[in-house]
Structures are given as C-alpha cells and as structure tokens.
Design a protein around this motif. Sequence first.
Motif, PDB file in Angstrom:
ATOM      1  N   LYS A 127       0.960  -0.872   0.166  1.00  0.00           N
ATOM      2  CA  LYS A 127      -0.107   0.093   0.116  1.00  0.00           C
ATOM      3  C   LYS A 127       0.902   1.116   0.047  1.00  0.00           C
ATOM      4  N   ASP A 128       0.435   2.319  -0.673  1.00  0.00           N
ATOM      5  CA  ASP A 128       1.124   3.490  -0.806  1.00  0.00           C
ATOM      6  C   ASP A 128       2.589   3.255  -1.071  1.00  0.00           C
ATOM      7  N   SER A 188      -0.931  -4.429  -5.088  1.00  0.00           N
ATOM      8  CA  SER A 188      -0.755  -3.086  -4.948  1.00  0.00           C
ATOM      9  C   SER A 188      -2.045  -2.151  -4.726  1.00  0.00           C
ATOM     10  N   ASN A 189      -2.259  -1.642  -3.476  1.00  0.00           N
ATOM     11  CA  ASN A 189      -3.480  -0.479  -3.423  1.00  0.00           C
ATOM     12  C   ASN A 189      -4.618  -1.497  -3.836  1.00  0.00           C
ATOM     13  N   ASN A 190      -4.759  -2.695  -3.465  1.00  0.00           N
ATOM     14  CA  ASN A 190      -5.951  -3.664  -3.556  1.00  0.00           C
ATOM     15  C   ASN A 190      -6.221  -4.046  -5.228  1.00  0.00           C
TER      16      ASN A 190
END
Length: 633
Positions: A49-50, A192-194
């Motif tokens: 994430k991020d 990455s980021n869902n």
Amino acid sequence: MADIINLLPDNIANQIAAGEVIQRPASAVKELLENAVDAGATEIQLIIKDAGKELVQVIDNGGGMSETDARMCFERHATSKIQSIEDLFQITTMGFRGEALASIAAVSQVELKTRKKGSEIGSYIEIDNSQVKKQEPCQTAEGTSIAMKNLFFNVPARRNFLKSNTAEMRHIVDEFIRVAMAFPQLQFSLTSNNQQLFHLDKGSLKQRIVAILGQHYNARLVSVKETTDYMNVYGFAGKPETAKKTRGDQFFFVNNRYIKSPYLHHAVMSAFADIIPADSFPLYVLFIDVNPEHVDINVHPTKQEIKFDDEKLMYAFVQSAVKHSLAQFNVTATLDFDLDPSIQALDAVSKPFTAQQQNESTLSPLYKSFTQANQAHMIDKSSNSSNLKHWKDLYSGGGDQYTTTSYPAETEQETESRPAVTYESQPHATASVIDERWQDTPTDQKVPVQVHQQYILSQIKSGFILIDQQAAHERILYERYQRALLETPMATQQSLFPQTLQLPPADAILIGEMLPDLQALGYDLEPFGNHTFVVRGTPADIQQGNDQATIEGLLEQFKHFSHELKVNKREQLIRSMARNNAIPAGKVLSSREMQNIIDELFACSMPNVAPGGKFTFISFKLTDLARMFERGN
C-alpha cells in the motif's frame, strides 16, 4: 577528565544497522520474500500500500514459528541458519545474517502472525520502534504473515529521501521479479493498493520468464545448458532481435540468489558481440550452480554482490555456454523449416541436370559473367593501357589536369561568366546569420539535394549548408512537443481499430506515470489491467501502424535518457519522443519533404543544435572553399 566514549542504546544501534539493510520499501520486500522462501513456502503473497510507505505485508504457507522463535527472530544477529563459522562457507539459504527483521522492526511498526505446522494455535506479536508492545496467542493459518507499517515513521529525515510512489513501486516490482524468477516452482502474487499486479502460477523457468516479461518472448528464447564437475550453467538467452538499447532484462542467479556482476555480464556481452549492435543489451536469465565453498556471498549487506574464488574460470564458462547455445540456434534456424511442396514440384528440383543442359549453361552470358576473367576485380592486362589511360592522366598530373578533366570544354566567354563554385566549411555559423542567408537566396536556387539518404544539401547566398536530416527533424519535433506540453495539446488521430498494448510490469508502471503528459502529446491510452493498455489514438503527425513497436521504442529512449540526463521527467519524455519519431538516416526524402524540413528547422527558436547537443547543420562559404581550391592564385 570525564570519559567520552559510551555504548549506543539498542534502539539507536538498531536504526544505524537498519540504514545498511533497509534503504527503501523494496529492501524490506526482498528480505521478507527471501525469509518466506527459506521457510519452505509454496505459496507467497506480497501486499503493498502506498508504494510500501504505508504497508509491506508478506503472507506464506511455510513452516511457521513457535512462540519463542517468533519473539527471538526480531533480535539482532538471531538466525536459525548459522551455527558455526564453517556454516558461512556452506550457505544454501537466502537469508542468514539475522539482521533483516531486527532492522525492519527498528524503522517501522511490525505485526507478526505465525503458526507452526502441527500446532493448534499461533502467536501474535506487535513491535513499535524495536519495542515489543504486545505478544499473545492467536488463531491464524499455518505459516507466517508479517506486516511492516509506516516505514521510517520514527526517522522522518530518511522518509523524506524516498522517491515518488511510482519510482518506489518500480523498485518493489524489481525485487519481486528477482525472487519470483529464481523460484518458478513456487506460486507468487503481488497486490498493490487492492489491485493485483502479478499472479504467477507454479511452472517451468521458461513459463515464469514469459509470465513476467511478456508473451512475445515465448518464441524468442534460446536454451542455455552446460554441465561440468565444477559448476553448472542453465537458463535462457534472448535471440538477437530481443536486444534493447537499455538494461533491465538481464538476470544472473548463483545458487538461486540474484546477483549483480559486471564481470559475468561482460562474458555474456562478448558472446553476443558479433550478432547485436555494440550499444544494445541482450535478454538473459542465467543460473549458476556451484559449490558454496567457491563463493563468498557475505561481502555486502544486500548480498547482491558476491566473490568467486576463480573468477576467470566462471567468466570463460559462462561465455562458452552462451556462445554454444547461440551457435546451436544459428544452425537450427537455417535447417528447421518445411520446404514448400510447390517448390519441390518444380522441374529444377525434381528433374536431373543432364550433360547437354550443363554445356548449354556454361556457354550462357550469365555463366561467363561469373568466371574469373569477368569478375569485377579482375583487370585484363591487354586492355590496361587503353582503358585506364584517362585515369592515369587524371591522377598523375598537376592542377591543370584536374581542371581539364573535371569540367567540359568551355568557350572563353563561358569561363568568364561562370560563377566561382568554391565553398568551405563553417561549422559554427549562428542560426540568425544562416536564416538571413536563406531568406536572401532566390527561390530557384533553393532546390535541396539528398546526400546518401542522410544529409540535405541546399544552396544559400554565401555558399551552401549541409543538414543532418535526423538531427534537424529531432529539433523540429522537440520544439513541437514542448509547445504541446506548455501551450496547446497536440491533435490525436483516433484509430479505427484500437490496439491492445501488453508491456512488462515495470514498463506498465512507467507508462501509467506518464499518462497525463502522453495525452497532451497526442496519445490516447487507456489502462486495461494486467500490464495492458488500449491504444485508441496516436499523435496526428506520426504515421499510424505498429503502435506497440512505437511505444516500446519511446520507452526505450525514455529509460536511456533517464540514465544519462539529470533533467525532469517531462524533458526526458519529449526528448525521447523526438528521438524516437525523427526521420532516421537512410530514409529517402522527396524534394518537398526536404524543403519542409529546412523551412521548419529555421523557424525553430534554436535551429543550430538538436536537443542532445549535436549540430543540425554545417555551413560552407564560397570564399573559404575558394582558398582550398586555390582559385584566388
């Protein structure tokens, strides 16, 4: 006098050590993935994430840890893989230094869930800045889940040195690919980021290479395999047409560990030396299996730089293995085809060549043209004196003979009225002066001439100019793209049949970062998932056709400029587009096309140099060339 040397507190010592091991989120990704592999996992998930700044989580179905091991693994120099000094020279695992988890815990907030196989209950540990905040039993799946949150939350200065999310994500993808490439027998996924970026099923090495780098490599790989008592080399190398102008598709693994070795890279490059351009880089994924006693991997914190006890032997062996495989490819490429039945049915193939036909063929003019006496390099001595006399006269005489041979006979009146055709080079003429000369030149004298499909020669009032067609067009496009980004976006030519563009993961991330600027430059691209884009339109001023090749070429130029230029990404992008779309040397141009290049070049704000600094034209003065030809004497 007071003592001044003190032992550092553990938390500060851990942060200093972490500076060597955890430089960015990708460093933690590498360590956690390698631990999962060492734990005997067959399925490994990486969740980001991020760009790793908020969360890096690795979930595996490996052996798991007991309650005591779960607590001990975060201590410095705690490892299950080294028992004695001799073990350092028999290392077959990925991690062994016992610093990775301690370093991660020193610069982030960590949550660990783990359950050993056969145990009914697992352990949960929460660590903040190297301090254990919570430890308790928990219900979890067999294996280990470790989450690193808020990287460098306690070292803000280091967090400020992190790059953009796109740049950090590219580094994460690189580390993920290196581990996944080394273990094709394991299943890997990256989210990455869902959004799932990779799902790599278990398979062969070739299947893993194609899954990561793209389906277009499926038929472009050459198998490499050499076995000896000292070492084994196996893997794949790309055929010559896969070579690129930039690095990125080169992988070396020693005992399944990814390494960087300029020395061994040079060995592969030397094997490709005669079949790819000197400034290109071939694709290769090569594995070296060697007794750990011959390798020292404990020379760098990231373990990506290693030493061999006999580097020259390794070099020779890798070079020989790749050369041998390429040679086999060349042989099979010329023999491995099916002959067209229609060709086999021709008389020339199916019927014998009779003696009468042989005699007739030897008497034919075509046959005689290939005999020794008729070859181009053969000179008949009997005709030497007559046929070559005028050439001897030309090169053995003085200046007068040059003049009489070079020009047809003229009357005295014609000689006096003929203009002095004498020129000389003036490499650094200013644009404004050239522009004035160009404007003052009569239209009927401006007819340009192409020289060797590379240069444009055009007359000006004081002599002539010689223009590099590629450099000139690059300058024209550069200023056009510059205006498109700063002022008015370029027109887009919509495609009747949109193409699907499939890219390697790192390139897909790069394109996603550049999308707004690409749209201003006339590209209409739409993300389509799984490293794929739909090309709905291209800039109106470039020829439509193979959009995949055009955009891949643009990416190659962009990455090339990224390594060489210290400029912002917009500048890199427009330079890349100008270089990629410029008219290449060797392209035949019509008079109108040459005239348009000249007109547009001198309408530029800086017409005398290309974006990279090369001269776009050289001017030649009549007065200077007159001195060269001694016309004033």
